[in-house]
Design an enzyme around this catalytic site. Structure first.
Site, PDB file in Angstrom:
ATOM      1  N   VAL A  24      22.844  66.309  18.367  1.00  0.00           N
ATOM      2  CA  VAL A  24      23.059  65.271  17.146  1.00  0.00           C
ATOM      3  C   VAL A  24      23.847  66.440  16.332  1.00  0.00           C
ATOM      4  O   VAL A  24      24.614  65.921  15.492  1.00  0.00           O
ATOM      5  CB  VAL A  24      21.675  64.862  16.659  1.00  0.00           C
ATOM      6  N   GLY A 102      17.506  65.506  35.276  1.00  0.00           N
ATOM      7  CA  GLY A 102      17.646  66.241  36.740  1.00  0.00           C
ATOM      8  C   GLY A 102      18.437  65.619  37.506  1.00  0.00           C
ATOM      9  O   GLY A 102      19.376  64.848  37.268  1.00  0.00           O
ATOM     10  N   ASP A 127      12.222  71.656  37.834  1.00  0.00           N
ATOM     11  CA  ASP A 127      12.068  72.014  39.332  1.00  0.00           C
ATOM     12  C   ASP A 127      13.231  72.878  39.517  1.00  0.00           C
ATOM     13  O   ASP A 127      13.063  73.670  40.495  1.00  0.00           O
ATOM     14  CB  ASP A 127      12.478  70.629  40.082  1.00  0.00           C
ATOM     15  N   ARG A 162     -13.407  86.477  45.109  1.00  0.00           N
ATOM     16  CA  ARG A 162     -13.001  85.039  45.553  1.00  0.00           C
ATOM     17  C   ARG A 162     -11.425  85.099  45.971  1.00  0.00           C
ATOM     18  O   ARG A 162     -10.691  85.783  45.225  1.00  0.00           O
ATOM     19  CB  ARG A 162     -13.355  83.827  44.578  1.00  0.00           C
ATOM     20  N   HIS A 215     -10.112  90.366  45.003  1.00  0.00           N
ATOM     21  CA  HIS A 215      -9.608  88.834  44.599  1.00  0.00           C
ATOM     22  C   HIS A 215      -8.081  88.645  45.435  1.00  0.00           C
ATOM     23  O   HIS A 215      -7.651  89.769  45.844  1.00  0.00           O
ATOM     24  CB  HIS A 215      -9.437  88.772  43.211  1.00  0.00           C
ATOM     25  N   ARG A 247     -11.313  78.845  46.262  1.00  0.00           N
ATOM     26  CA  ARG A 247     -11.318  77.601  45.253  1.00  0.00           C
ATOM     27  C   ARG A 247      -9.837  77.341  45.321  1.00  0.00           C
ATOM     28  O   ARG A 247      -8.983  78.323  45.351  1.00  0.00           O
ATOM     29  CB  ARG A 247     -11.794  78.171  44.059  1.00  0.00           C
ATOM     30  N   GLN A 255       1.634  71.463  33.426  1.00  0.00           N
ATOM     31  CA  GLN A 255       2.967  72.389  33.270  1.00  0.00           C
ATOM     32  C   GLN A 255       4.030  71.826  32.527  1.00  0.00           C
ATOM     33  O   GLN A 255       4.776  72.475  32.237  1.00  0.00           O
ATOM     34  CB  GLN A 255       3.480  72.700  34.699  1.00  0.00           C
TER      35      GLN A 255
HETATM   36  P1  ATP Z   1      12.915  65.375  37.469  1.00  0.00           P
HETATM   37  O1  ATP Z   1      13.908  66.445  38.196  1.00  0.00           O
HETATM   38  O2  ATP Z   1      12.439  65.915  36.290  1.00  0.00           O
HETATM   39  O3  ATP Z   1      12.016  64.683  38.434  1.00  0.00           O
HETATM   40  P2  ATP Z   1      15.195  63.526  37.645  1.00  0.00           P
HETATM   41  O4  ATP Z   1      16.350  63.026  36.873  1.00  0.00           O
HETATM   42  O5  ATP Z   1      15.493  64.099  39.103  1.00  0.00           O
HETATM   43  O6  ATP Z   1      14.029  64.631  36.732  1.00  0.00           O
HETATM   44  P3  ATP Z   1      14.315  60.850  38.853  1.00  0.00           P
HETATM   45  O7  ATP Z   1      13.030  60.111  38.688  1.00  0.00           O
HETATM   46  O8  ATP Z   1      14.797  61.301  40.180  1.00  0.00           O
HETATM   47  O9  ATP Z   1      14.237  62.101  38.009  1.00  0.00           O
HETATM   48  O10 ATP Z   1      15.527  59.869  38.315  1.00  0.00           O
HETATM   49  C1  ATP Z   1      15.527  59.396  36.849  1.00  0.00           C
HETATM   50  C2  ATP Z   1      16.038  58.136  36.895  1.00  0.00           C
HETATM   51  O11 ATP Z   1      17.460  58.131  37.327  1.00  0.00           O
HETATM   52  C3  ATP Z   1      15.785  57.154  37.863  1.00  0.00           C
HETATM   53  O12 ATP Z   1      14.405  56.409  37.388  1.00  0.00           O
HETATM   54  C4  ATP Z   1      16.890  56.207  38.082  1.00  0.00           C
HETATM   55  O13 ATP Z   1      16.823  55.128  36.889  1.00  0.00           O
HETATM   56  C5  ATP Z   1      18.034  57.110  37.712  1.00  0.00           C
HETATM   57  N1  ATP Z   1      18.369  57.341  39.362  1.00  0.00           N
HETATM   58  C6  ATP Z   1      18.080  58.238  40.146  1.00  0.00           C
HETATM   59  N2  ATP Z   1      18.897  58.381  41.310  1.00  0.00           N
HETATM   60  C7  ATP Z   1      19.803  57.208  41.052  1.00  0.00           C
HETATM   61  C8  ATP Z   1      20.838  56.870  41.788  1.00  0.00           C
HETATM   62  N3  ATP Z   1      20.938  57.620  42.942  1.00  0.00           N
HETATM   63  N4  ATP Z   1      21.648  56.176  41.371  1.00  0.00           N
HETATM   64  C9  ATP Z   1      21.453  55.511  40.176  1.00  0.00           C
HETATM   65  N5  ATP Z   1      20.446  56.031  39.276  1.00  0.00           N
HETATM   66  C10 ATP Z   1      19.500  56.948  39.677  1.00  0.00           C
END
Ligand code: ATP
Length: 323
Positions: A24, A102, A127, A162, A215, A247, A255
């Site tokens: 922004v 991601g 991740d 433990r 431990h 455990r 996280q």
């Molecule tokens: P994280 O790594 O934190 O899980 P991420 O971006 O990998 O984040 P995902 O749940 O895999 O999370 O994807 C987020 C959203 O992106 C999905 O809900 C979907 O709307 C869209 N998406 C995922 N894969 C595809 C794809 N192959 N084509 C189009 N849209 C996608």
């Protein structure tokens, strides 16, 4: 370019807010109007935009989560869903979109770009499995949360002689487990990239016990075949095999929600700023990440559908340090 939008998608990652703030403020500094999209791709399809001023993104830098909300949206995986999203962007007069997220989110961004809509991605996932960036927004905080839990569990473990099994997030990627295992002094690290059989876990714990340790710690990645639940089931039948009482703690979503570390705030600010600068330079269809200490743009086509390989020399480091 006069009007851009930003959304956060997929799992929330600490630092997403700092990235929104950077986008922004950099956008406004470059003479752009910046809109936020609520609830990721779901909000994009619904045309749920909000104008963001410099002040609207004040006071969010230090908070986890995302002020815009995030979502997993199946409709966006369809051509019709994505066309609705592009129509909503065009109706609002928005000329480009920044996607903070991601692997899945960047796959969605790439699909939009292939349909001709200008996008730039910002590498963000706890991740750390995204190609195109050595580190992603949120991973440093997630590791620090895991470490805090590990340090506490070690105190309890030592008091009661433990062993503790700690399962950490990371989906199919063992990065968070491996790094928090090394920094937390784990006896064993179990990740999907280098599976360790329950018998081997037992051998390492038994060896630690016989060396006189009071431990022991096993860090397990949630994506490992032998995750915490499987290992516990295995050892329930034969606790004597490992010497210690055992455990398990599954950290799960605790996280995610932490306040971002300074490293994540700085990374998010640099990547968000870099994304707007890239758009202003005319770059399209790229992911902005960090390589070494420099910002890097990588074509989305080169990263989508791939998982960044884990540096397995870290696994060897963990093994040697555990002796
Ligand atoms: P994280 O790594 O934190 O899980 P991420 O971006 O990998 O984040 P995902 O749940 O895999 O999370 O994807 C987020 C959203 O992106 C999905 O809900 C979907 O709307 C869209 N998406 C995922 N894969 C595809 C794809 N192959 N084509 C189009 N849209 C996608």
């Amino acid at each position: 370019m006069k009007k851009i939008a930003v959304l956060t998608s997929g799992g929330d990652a600490p630092g997403m807010n700092a990235a929104i703030r950077a986008i922004v403020r950099t956008g406004i500094d470059a003479g752009m109007d910046v809109y936020g999209v609520r609830q990721g791709y779901a909000g994009l399809i619904a045309g749920d935009f909000v104008y963001l001023s410099r002040r609207d993104v004040g006071g969010i830098m230090h908070t986890g989560g995302t002020m815009l909300g995030s979502a997993r949206c199946d409709e966006f995986r369809t051509l019709e869903g994505r066309q609705k999203a592009i129509d909503a962007l065009c109706k609002q007069g928005i000329e480009a979109l920044v996607v903070i997220g991601g692997n899945g989110s960047q796959a969605g961004a790439y699909d939009l770009w292939q349909m001709g809509y200008p996008v730039v991605g910002v590498a963000s996932t706890i991740d750390n499995d995204l190609e195109g960036s050595d580190v992603t927004i949120g991973v440093d905080t997630a590791i620090n949360v895991a470490l805090e839990a590990i340090d506490r569990l070690k105190v309890t473990a030592a008091s009661h002689r433990r062993a503790f099994l700690v399962e950490v997030m990371g989906r199919k990627c063992g990065y968070v487990a491996l790094v928090s295992g090394i920094a937390g002094g784990a006896e064993v690290v179990v990740i999907s990239e280098r599976e360790v059989a329950p018998e081997e876990v037992a051998r390492e714990l038994r060896a630690a016990y016989e060396r006189g340790k009071n431990h022991a710690l096993v860090v397990v990645a949630e994506g490992a075949q032998n995750n915490a639940q499987k290992l516990i089931q295995h050892f329930e039948a034969d606790e004597g095999a490992i010497g210690f009482g055992l455990r398990a703690t599954i950290l799960g979503h605790v996280q995610r929600g932490a306040n971002p570390t300074s490293a994540d705030r700085l990374l998010a600010t640099r990547l968000g700023h870099g994304a707007v600068r890239a758009l202003a330079r005319g770059e399209r269809g790229v992911l902005i990440g960090l390589r070494g200490d420099h910002l890097a743009s990588t074509p989305l086509g080169e990263i989508v559908g791939r998982q960044k390989p884990l540096d397995l020399s870290l696994f060897e480091l963990a093994r040697i340090m555990a002796q």
